[in-house]
Design a protein around this motif. Structure first.
Motif, PDB file in Angstrom:
ATOM      1  N   MET A 138     -17.351  11.534 -28.767  1.00  0.00           N
ATOM      2  CA  MET A 138     -16.346  11.241 -30.159  1.00  0.00           C
ATOM      3  C   MET A 138     -15.112  12.078 -30.357  1.00  0.00           C
ATOM      4  O   MET A 138     -15.339  13.299 -30.241  1.00  0.00           O
ATOM      5  CB  MET A 138     -17.191  11.299 -31.364  1.00  0.00           C
ATOM      6  CG  MET A 138     -16.645  10.573 -32.543  1.00  0.00           C
ATOM      7  SD  MET A 138     -17.591  10.652 -33.981  1.00  0.00           S
ATOM      8  CE  MET A 138     -19.077   9.204 -33.329  1.00  0.00           C
ATOM      9  N   ARG A 139     -14.027  11.531 -30.433  1.00  0.00           N
ATOM     10  CA  ARG A 139     -12.850  12.357 -30.725  1.00  0.00           C
ATOM     11  C   ARG A 139     -12.540  12.708 -32.236  1.00  0.00           C
ATOM     12  O   ARG A 139     -12.786  12.055 -33.010  1.00  0.00           O
ATOM     13  CB  ARG A 139     -11.687  11.728 -29.861  1.00  0.00           C
ATOM     14  CG  ARG A 139     -11.840  11.464 -28.369  1.00  0.00           C
ATOM     15  CD  ARG A 139     -11.811  12.822 -27.822  1.00  0.00           C
ATOM     16  NE  ARG A 139     -12.414  12.662 -26.332  1.00  0.00           N
ATOM     17  CZ  ARG A 139     -12.763  13.461 -25.406  1.00  0.00           C
ATOM     18  NH1 ARG A 139     -12.371  14.917 -25.709  1.00  0.00           N
ATOM     19  NH2 ARG A 139     -13.091  13.252 -24.145  1.00  0.00           N
TER      20      ARG A 139
ATOM     21  N   ALA B  46     -17.074  18.109 -30.742  1.00  0.00           N
ATOM     22  CA  ALA B  46     -17.811  19.258 -30.530  1.00  0.00           C
ATOM     23  C   ALA B  46     -16.906  20.571 -30.655  1.00  0.00           C
ATOM     24  O   ALA B  46     -17.235  21.604 -31.152  1.00  0.00           O
ATOM     25  CB  ALA B  46     -18.469  19.519 -29.282  1.00  0.00           C
ATOM     26  N   ARG B  47     -15.654  20.254 -30.143  1.00  0.00           N
ATOM     27  CA  ARG B  47     -14.565  21.339 -30.286  1.00  0.00           C
ATOM     28  C   ARG B  47     -14.411  21.804 -31.697  1.00  0.00           C
ATOM     29  O   ARG B  47     -14.209  23.006 -31.884  1.00  0.00           O
ATOM     30  CB  ARG B  47     -13.460  21.045 -29.236  1.00  0.00           C
ATOM     31  CG  ARG B  47     -12.427  22.104 -29.330  1.00  0.00           C
ATOM     32  CD  ARG B  47     -12.712  23.323 -28.772  1.00  0.00           C
ATOM     33  NE  ARG B  47     -11.724  24.365 -28.934  1.00  0.00           N
ATOM     34  CZ  ARG B  47     -11.973  25.666 -28.999  1.00  0.00           C
ATOM     35  NH1 ARG B  47     -13.226  26.143 -28.989  1.00  0.00           N
ATOM     36  NH2 ARG B  47     -11.018  26.631 -28.956  1.00  0.00           N
ATOM     37  N   VAL B  48     -14.024  20.839 -32.279  1.00  0.00           N
ATOM     38  CA  VAL B  48     -13.451  21.128 -33.758  1.00  0.00           C
ATOM     39  C   VAL B  48     -14.765  21.690 -34.503  1.00  0.00           C
ATOM     40  O   VAL B  48     -14.627  22.727 -35.371  1.00  0.00           O
ATOM     41  CB  VAL B  48     -12.963  19.674 -34.535  1.00  0.00           C
ATOM     42  CG1 VAL B  48     -14.313  18.801 -34.949  1.00  0.00           C
ATOM     43  CG2 VAL B  48     -12.320  20.246 -35.684  1.00  0.00           C
ATOM     44  N   ALA B  49     -16.063  21.176 -34.348  1.00  0.00           N
ATOM     45  CA  ALA B  49     -17.207  21.893 -34.738  1.00  0.00           C
ATOM     46  C   ALA B  49     -17.227  23.419 -34.632  1.00  0.00           C
ATOM     47  O   ALA B  49     -17.460  24.207 -35.424  1.00  0.00           O
ATOM     48  CB  ALA B  49     -18.381  21.344 -34.651  1.00  0.00           C
ATOM     49  N   ALA B  50     -16.982  23.678 -33.089  1.00  0.00           N
ATOM     50  CA  ALA B  50     -16.959  25.200 -32.852  1.00  0.00           C
ATOM     51  C   ALA B  50     -15.975  25.968 -33.328  1.00  0.00           C
ATOM     52  O   ALA B  50     -16.227  27.112 -33.825  1.00  0.00           O
ATOM     53  CB  ALA B  50     -16.930  25.027 -31.115  1.00  0.00           C
ATOM     54  N   VAL B  51     -14.549  25.365 -33.478  1.00  0.00           N
ATOM     55  CA  VAL B  51     -13.644  26.146 -34.086  1.00  0.00           C
ATOM     56  C   VAL B  51     -13.822  26.326 -35.484  1.00  0.00           C
ATOM     57  O   VAL B  51     -13.707  27.502 -35.970  1.00  0.00           O
ATOM     58  CB  VAL B  51     -12.408  25.406 -33.888  1.00  0.00           C
ATOM     59  CG1 VAL B  51     -11.180  26.108 -34.907  1.00  0.00           C
ATOM     60  CG2 VAL B  51     -11.962  25.245 -32.508  1.00  0.00           C
ATOM     61  N   MET B  52     -14.376  25.603 -36.294  1.00  0.00           N
ATOM     62  CA  MET B  52     -14.735  25.662 -37.692  1.00  0.00           C
ATOM     63  C   MET B  52     -15.955  26.783 -37.874  1.00  0.00           C
ATOM     64  O   MET B  52     -15.692  27.851 -38.796  1.00  0.00           O
ATOM     65  CB  MET B  52     -15.497  24.394 -38.409  1.00  0.00           C
ATOM     66  CG  MET B  52     -14.235  23.388 -38.501  1.00  0.00           C
ATOM     67  SD  MET B  52     -15.137  21.852 -39.414  1.00  0.00           S
ATOM     68  CE  MET B  52     -13.484  20.949 -39.672  1.00  0.00           C
TER      69      MET B  52
ATOM     70  N   GLN C 157     -23.315   8.748 -38.320  1.00  0.00           N
ATOM     71  CA  GLN C 157     -23.144   7.289 -37.677  1.00  0.00           C
ATOM     72  C   GLN C 157     -23.388   7.702 -36.267  1.00  0.00           C
ATOM     73  O   GLN C 157     -23.538   6.579 -35.453  1.00  0.00           O
ATOM     74  CB  GLN C 157     -21.439   7.114 -37.648  1.00  0.00           C
ATOM     75  CG  GLN C 157     -21.150   6.813 -39.118  1.00  0.00           C
ATOM     76  CD  GLN C 157     -19.612   6.652 -39.373  1.00  0.00           C
ATOM     77  OE1 GLN C 157     -18.914   6.877 -38.445  1.00  0.00           O
ATOM     78  NE2 GLN C 157     -18.989   6.515 -40.403  1.00  0.00           N
ATOM     79  N   ALA C 158     -23.774   8.665 -35.662  1.00  0.00           N
ATOM     80  CA  ALA C 158     -24.098   8.866 -34.264  1.00  0.00           C
ATOM     81  C   ALA C 158     -25.199   8.304 -33.959  1.00  0.00           C
ATOM     82  O   ALA C 158     -26.372   8.069 -34.414  1.00  0.00           O
ATOM     83  CB  ALA C 158     -24.162  10.389 -33.937  1.00  0.00           C
TER      84      ALA C 158
END
Length: 221
Positions: A1-2, A105-111, A142-143
């Motif tokens: 998911m993007r 996953a990337r945006v969650a890690a950055v947060m 939704q996953a």
């Protein structure tokens, strides 16, 4: 998911020339804790948040004891941020941003790494959305569980693959057997955390009905 799949595209924006009072009112009306600030061409120039506003002079705060060891220009900048009526002066410039094709996953890690609640999403430098922690929670709801082919052997193979995917269980000799969707786990897994991770791997595979742990027992030959 993007990011583009979960971001909010209808974004309330501010101009650097708006007032901080307008910013506070818009945050309250829209139930948000931060707003992107864009120029006339739609390019992001900053982000203003509740944290920027609660340090305001109007609230009687943000007036530090004079520290002569701090450079005069730094103290002058701090004064402007807490006293100017312009959003452009009070905002945080050059905020963390992310591209729309980055993974969730990337945006969650950055947060998590930066301790922030929302990240503006850019396309060629232009603001196209914003992704917040709330958006990630909605994506979680939704996953779907991991898909796998039907059948016990397919389930067993899927679990074995996932055990080695950054779970903390890499290198451990974990044996897996599946009968009628019931997963049985053996292996030299000493800590409760690793045992819990192994169970979680199995439970997240579609088709698994239950998980039985045999970590304290020898693997049947």
């Amino acid at each position: 998911m993007r990011v583009k799949d979960v971001m909010t595209t209808s974004v309330v924006k501010l101009s650097p020339d708006n007032s901080v009072r307008q910013a506070a009112r818009i945050m309250l009306e829209n139930h948000v804790s931060g707003l992107p600030v864009v120029d006339d061409e739609g390019r992001l120039v900053g982000l203003i948040s509740e944290g920027d506003l609660i340090r305001r002079t109007e609230l009687g705060g943000g007036v530090p004891i004079v520290d002569v060891t701090i450079a005069a220009d730094e103290r002058a900048n701090a004064y402007v941020r807490r006293s100017s009526w312009r959003v452009g002066d009070a905002m945080t410039a050059d905020p963390v941003t992310i591209g729309e094709d980055a993974s969730v996953a990337r945006v969650a890690a950055v947060m998590q790494e930066r301790g922030i609640k929302r990240i503006p999403v850019l396309r060629n430098g232009v603001l196209v959305g914003i992704v917040s922690r709330a958006d990630l929670l909605q994506a979680l709801l939704q996953a779907k569980q991991d898909e796998t082919a039907a059948g016990d052997e397919a389930i067993r193979r899927s679990i074995l693959v996932r055990l080695g995917e950054n779970t903390g269980l890499e290198g451990l000799d974990i044996k897996v057997a599946v009968t009628d969707g019931i997963v049985h786990l053996w292996g030299n897994v000493e800590t409760a955390e690793c045992r819990r991770a192994a169970r979680t791997v199995a439970e997240n595979v579609r088709g698994v009905r239950a998980v039985v742990e045999h970590f304290s027992e020898p693997y049947p030959q």
